[in-house]
Design a protein around this motif. Structure first.
Motif, PDB file in Angstrom:
ATOM      1  N   GLN A  72       0.846  -1.277   0.083  1.00 19.36           N
ATOM      2  CA  GLN A  72       0.125  -0.094  -0.144  1.00 19.36           C
ATOM      3  C   GLN A  72       0.759   1.194  -0.081  1.00 19.36           C
ATOM      4  OE1 GLN A  72      -3.313   0.202  -0.158  1.00 19.36           O
ATOM      5  NE2 GLN A  72      -3.469  -1.995  -0.647  1.00 19.36           N
ATOM      6  N   GLN A  73       0.499   2.221  -0.475  1.00 20.23           N
ATOM      7  CA  GLN A  73       1.169   3.652  -0.612  1.00 20.23           C
ATOM      8  C   GLN A  73       0.601   4.183   0.417  1.00 20.23           C
ATOM      9  OE1 GLN A  73       2.916   3.637  -3.240  1.00 20.23           O
ATOM     10  NE2 GLN A  73       1.805   3.953  -5.242  1.00 20.23           N
ATOM     11  N   ILE A  74       1.752   4.557   1.544  1.00 21.22           N
ATOM     12  CA  ILE A  74       1.448   5.117   2.748  1.00 21.22           C
ATOM     13  C   ILE A  74       2.330   6.472   3.038  1.00 21.22           C
ATOM     14  CG2 ILE A  74       1.630   4.663   5.199  1.00 21.22           C
ATOM     15  CD1 ILE A  74       1.551   1.646   4.803  1.00 21.22           C
ATOM     16  N   ILE A  75       1.492   7.455   3.708  1.00 22.88           N
ATOM     17  CA  ILE A  75       2.201   8.690   3.822  1.00 22.88           C
ATOM     18  C   ILE A  75       1.893   8.921   5.390  1.00 22.88           C
ATOM     19  CG2 ILE A  75       0.139   9.920   3.189  1.00 22.88           C
ATOM     20  CD1 ILE A  75       2.311  12.166   2.416  1.00 22.88           C
ATOM     21  N   ALA A  76       2.905   9.099   6.253  1.00 20.97           N
ATOM     22  CA  ALA A  76       2.716   8.962   7.583  1.00 20.97           C
ATOM     23  C   ALA A  76       2.949  10.570   8.272  1.00 20.97           C
ATOM     24  CB  ALA A  76       3.960   8.175   8.382  1.00 20.97           C
ATOM     25  N   ILE A  77       2.141  11.061   9.180  1.00 17.98           N
ATOM     26  CA  ILE A  77       2.442  12.267   9.908  1.00 17.98           C
ATOM     27  C   ILE A  77       2.754  11.788  11.348  1.00 17.98           C
ATOM     28  CG2 ILE A  77       1.201  14.298  10.453  1.00 17.98           C
ATOM     29  CD1 ILE A  77      -0.528  14.237   8.165  1.00 17.98           C
ATOM     30  N   ALA A  78       3.827  12.753  11.655  1.00 13.70           N
ATOM     31  CA  ALA A  78       4.436  12.484  12.972  1.00 13.70           C
ATOM     32  C   ALA A  78       4.812  13.596  13.770  1.00 13.70           C
ATOM     33  CB  ALA A  78       5.728  11.750  12.881  1.00 13.70           C
ATOM     34  N   GLU A  79       4.270  13.589  15.098  1.00 16.27           N
ATOM     35  CA  GLU A  79       4.522  14.780  15.900  1.00 16.27           C
ATOM     36  C   GLU A  79       5.949  14.809  16.269  1.00 16.27           C
ATOM     37  OE1 GLU A  79       2.264  14.665  19.540  1.00 16.27           O
ATOM     38  OE2 GLU A  79       0.247  14.259  18.535  1.00 16.27           O
ATOM     39  N   ASP A  80       6.551  13.884  16.636  1.00 14.55           N
ATOM     40  CA  ASP A  80       8.319  13.722  16.576  1.00 14.55           C
ATOM     41  C   ASP A  80       8.997  12.956  15.605  1.00 14.55           C
ATOM     42  OD1 ASP A  80      10.530  13.953  17.677  1.00 14.55           O
ATOM     43  OD2 ASP A  80      10.231  12.187  19.230  1.00 14.55           O
ATOM     44  N   ILE A  81       9.173  13.890  14.563  1.00 18.46           N
ATOM     45  CA  ILE A  81      10.156  13.206  13.436  1.00 18.46           C
ATOM     46  C   ILE A  81      11.261  12.409  14.039  1.00 18.46           C
ATOM     47  CG2 ILE A  81      11.243  13.529  11.262  1.00 18.46           C
ATOM     48  CD1 ILE A  81       9.235  15.359  10.418  1.00 18.46           C
ATOM     49  N   ASP A  82      11.983  13.151  15.052  1.00 20.24           N
ATOM     50  CA  ASP A  82      13.253  12.423  15.484  1.00 20.24           C
ATOM     51  C   ASP A  82      13.108  11.186  16.103  1.00 20.24           C
ATOM     52  OD1 ASP A  82      14.397  14.927  14.767  1.00 20.24           O
ATOM     53  OD2 ASP A  82      14.454  15.891  16.818  1.00 20.24           O
ATOM     54  N   GLY A  83      11.819  11.021  16.439  1.00 20.20           N
ATOM     55  CA  GLY A  83      11.714   9.374  16.992  1.00 20.20           C
ATOM     56  C   GLY A  83      11.234   8.472  16.274  1.00 20.20           C
ATOM     57  N   ILE A  84      11.043   8.823  14.993  1.00 21.19           N
ATOM     58  CA  ILE A  84      10.836   7.648  13.876  1.00 21.19           C
ATOM     59  C   ILE A  84      12.112   6.896  13.407  1.00 21.19           C
ATOM     60  CG2 ILE A  84      10.031   7.323  11.432  1.00 21.19           C
ATOM     61  CD1 ILE A  84       8.363   9.843  11.794  1.00 21.19           C
ATOM     62  N   ASP A  85      11.931   5.504  13.458  1.00 22.64           N
ATOM     63  CA  ASP A  85      12.867   4.662  13.104  1.00 22.64           C
ATOM     64  C   ASP A  85      12.732   4.552  11.498  1.00 22.64           C
ATOM     65  OD1 ASP A  85      14.273   2.382  12.176  1.00 22.64           O
ATOM     66  OD2 ASP A  85      13.786   1.152  13.925  1.00 22.64           O
ATOM     67  N   LEU A  86      13.502   5.402  10.827  1.00 21.98           N
ATOM     68  CA  LEU A  86      13.436   5.511   9.384  1.00 21.98           C
ATOM     69  C   LEU A  86      13.619   4.345   8.479  1.00 21.98           C
ATOM     70  CD1 LEU A  86      15.165   8.994   8.846  1.00 21.98           C
ATOM     71  CD2 LEU A  86      12.567   8.605   8.993  1.00 21.98           C
ATOM     72  N   GLU A  87      14.567   3.308   9.101  1.00 23.25           N
ATOM     73  CA  GLU A  87      14.726   2.292   8.328  1.00 23.25           C
ATOM     74  C   GLU A  87      13.710   1.300   8.220  1.00 23.25           C
ATOM     75  OE1 GLU A  87      17.854  -1.419   8.361  1.00 23.25           O
ATOM     76  OE2 GLU A  87      18.381   0.525   9.603  1.00 23.25           O
ATOM     77  N   THR A  88      13.012   1.418   9.397  1.00 25.48           N
ATOM     78  CA  THR A  88      11.779   0.450   9.524  1.00 25.48           C
ATOM     79  C   THR A  88      10.633   1.074   9.004  1.00 25.48           C
ATOM     80  OG1 THR A  88      12.573  -0.412  12.049  1.00 25.48           O
ATOM     81  CG2 THR A  88       9.968  -0.528  11.176  1.00 25.48           C
ATOM     82  N   ALA A  89      10.308   2.211   8.926  1.00 26.89           N
ATOM     83  CA  ALA A  89       9.260   2.933   8.341  1.00 26.89           C
ATOM     84  C   ALA A  89       9.449   2.764   6.743  1.00 26.89           C
ATOM     85  CB  ALA A  89       9.222   4.519   8.388  1.00 26.89           C
ATOM     86  N   PHE A  90      10.561   2.966   6.143  1.00 26.92           N
ATOM     87  CA  PHE A  90      10.794   2.616   4.679  1.00 26.92           C
ATOM     88  C   PHE A  90      10.715   1.120   4.377  1.00 26.92           C
ATOM     89  CE2 PHE A  90      13.783   6.550   4.918  1.00 26.92           C
ATOM     90  CZ  PHE A  90      12.743   7.348   4.617  1.00 26.92           C
ATOM     91  N   ARG A  91      11.041   0.213   5.142  1.00 30.35           N
ATOM     92  CA  ARG A  91      11.019  -1.247   4.872  1.00 30.35           C
ATOM     93  C   ARG A  91       9.710  -1.577   5.024  1.00 30.35           C
ATOM     94  NH1 ARG A  91      10.976  -5.101   8.516  1.00 30.35           N
ATOM     95  NH2 ARG A  91      11.687  -3.583  10.237  1.00 30.35           N
ATOM     96  N   LEU A  92       8.629  -1.040   5.841  1.00 35.63           N
ATOM     97  CA  LEU A  92       7.216  -1.514   5.723  1.00 35.63           C
ATOM     98  C   LEU A  92       6.291  -0.600   4.778  1.00 35.63           C
ATOM     99  CD1 LEU A  92       6.911  -1.519   9.731  1.00 35.63           C
ATOM    100  CD2 LEU A  92       7.057  -3.408   7.942  1.00 35.63           C
ATOM    101  N   GLY A  93       7.182  -0.026   3.916  1.00 29.28           N
ATOM    102  CA  GLY A  93       6.418   0.598   2.756  1.00 29.28           C
ATOM    103  C   GLY A  93       5.810   2.055   2.929  1.00 29.28           C
ATOM    104  N   VAL A  94       6.475   2.785   3.947  1.00 31.58           N
ATOM    105  CA  VAL A  94       6.029   4.296   4.162  1.00 31.58           C
ATOM    106  C   VAL A  94       6.779   4.856   2.991  1.00 31.58           C
ATOM    107  CG1 VAL A  94       6.260   6.224   5.571  1.00 31.58           C
ATOM    108  CG2 VAL A  94       5.752   4.045   6.658  1.00 31.58           C
ATOM    109  N   GLN A  95       6.022   5.642   2.015  1.00 28.97           N
ATOM    110  CA  GLN A  95       6.590   6.406   1.344  1.00 28.97           C
ATOM    111  C   GLN A  95       6.597   7.954   1.440  1.00 28.97           C
ATOM    112  OE1 GLN A  95       4.603   3.763  -2.604  1.00 28.97           O
ATOM    113  NE2 GLN A  95       6.280   5.153  -3.204  1.00 28.97           N
ATOM    114  N   GLY A  96       6.154   8.448   2.373  1.00 29.45           N
ATOM    115  CA  GLY A  96       5.853   9.759   2.608  1.00 29.45           C
ATOM    116  C   GLY A  96       6.023   9.709   4.297  1.00 29.45           C
ATOM    117  N   ILE A  97       6.622  10.870   4.492  1.00 27.86           N
ATOM    118  CA  ILE A  97       6.698  11.325   6.069  1.00 27.86           C
ATOM    119  C   ILE A  97       6.727  12.779   6.106  1.00 27.86           C
ATOM    120  CG2 ILE A  97       7.952  11.271   8.501  1.00 27.86           C
ATOM    121  CD1 ILE A  97       9.479   8.660   7.339  1.00 27.86           C
ATOM    122  N   LEU A  98       5.555  13.318   6.890  1.00 28.97           N
ATOM    123  CA  LEU A  98       5.306  14.525   7.105  1.00 28.97           C
ATOM    124  C   LEU A  98       5.433  15.125   8.597  1.00 28.97           C
ATOM    125  CD1 LEU A  98       2.831  15.559   4.252  1.00 28.97           C
ATOM    126  CD2 LEU A  98       5.246  15.929   4.355  1.00 28.97           C
TER     127      LEU A  98
END
Length: 205
Positions: A72-98
């Motif tokens: 699925q095409q996923i775009i995530a919105i986060a309050e704390d971007i610093d707290g995001i595990d980017l490697e995990t997010a990308f691996r799980l299909g997140v294509q956008g982070i705002l």
């Protein structure tokens, strides 16, 4: 018409994001949910183009749930971007982070871009990406000059048609180069290719 599912634990945030999406004539909200668990079984039936996912202040619980909705095409919105595990997010299909501070226009543009298969990253996310990958036992194969050009354009979020037009080559040739890039970098998606390219210092975003 781009079909969007809005997922947010907060009813206020859910309503707000739904209103933002609905304000654009090219977007339509096909469902809303408080949690991925609630909507995961409906995704196949609803066939959304994008899942707009609010991670809230603690994104960790979402990672295991994202495994239920692969492809699925996923775009995530986060309050704390610093707290995001980017490697995990990308691996799980997140294509956008705002960021939760993103404007309505940025959210709409992000949804449209992700629906087109592009990668969308908030500027704060780029600062978190290591510019060079750690030394590995088996370094990636060297990319050709043309592959470097294609990788750079992937980094700018261009689709195959736009890349073909810029380089004055066929879309089939672009697909060939993209496939070769994936193989040489040991990745399986455009997002991973761009991330690897940045880490290796092959491209600058």
């Amino acid at each position: 018409m781009i079909r969007v599912i809005v997922v947010a634990a907060s009813s206020v945030v859910r309503a707000g994001l739904s209103a933002v999406v609905s304000s654009n004539t090219h977007l339509t909200v096909v469902a809303t949910a408080s949690d991925l668990d609630v909507v995961s079984k409906e995704i196949e039936q609803l066939q959304p183009d994008v899942i707009l996912l609010d991670l809230g202040s603690n994104p960790e619980p979402m990672w295991s749930k994202l495994q239920l909705i692969q492809e699925q095409q996923i775009i995530a919105i986060a309050e704390d971007i610093d707290g995001i595990d980017l490697e995990t997010a990308f691996r799980l299909g997140v294509q956008g982070i705002l960021s939760s501070t993103s404007t309505e226009a940025e959210i709409i543009a992000g949804v449209e871009a992700v629906a087109s298969g592009l990668v969308v990253l908030h500027p704060d996310v780029l600062e978190l990406l290591p510019m060079r990958q750690k030394v590995v036992a088996n370094p990636v194969q060297t990319l050709t000059h043309r592959e470097m050009e294609v990788l750079g354009m992937l980094g700018y979020g261009l689709g195959n048609k736009a890349i073909a037009k810029r380089l004055q080559i066929s879309e089939h040739t672009v697909k060939f180069h993209v496939s070769s890039i994936f193989q040489k970098l040991g990745v399986s998606s455009r997002t991973e290719a761009v991330t690897a390219g940045v880490r290796l210092g092959l491209i600058m975003l």
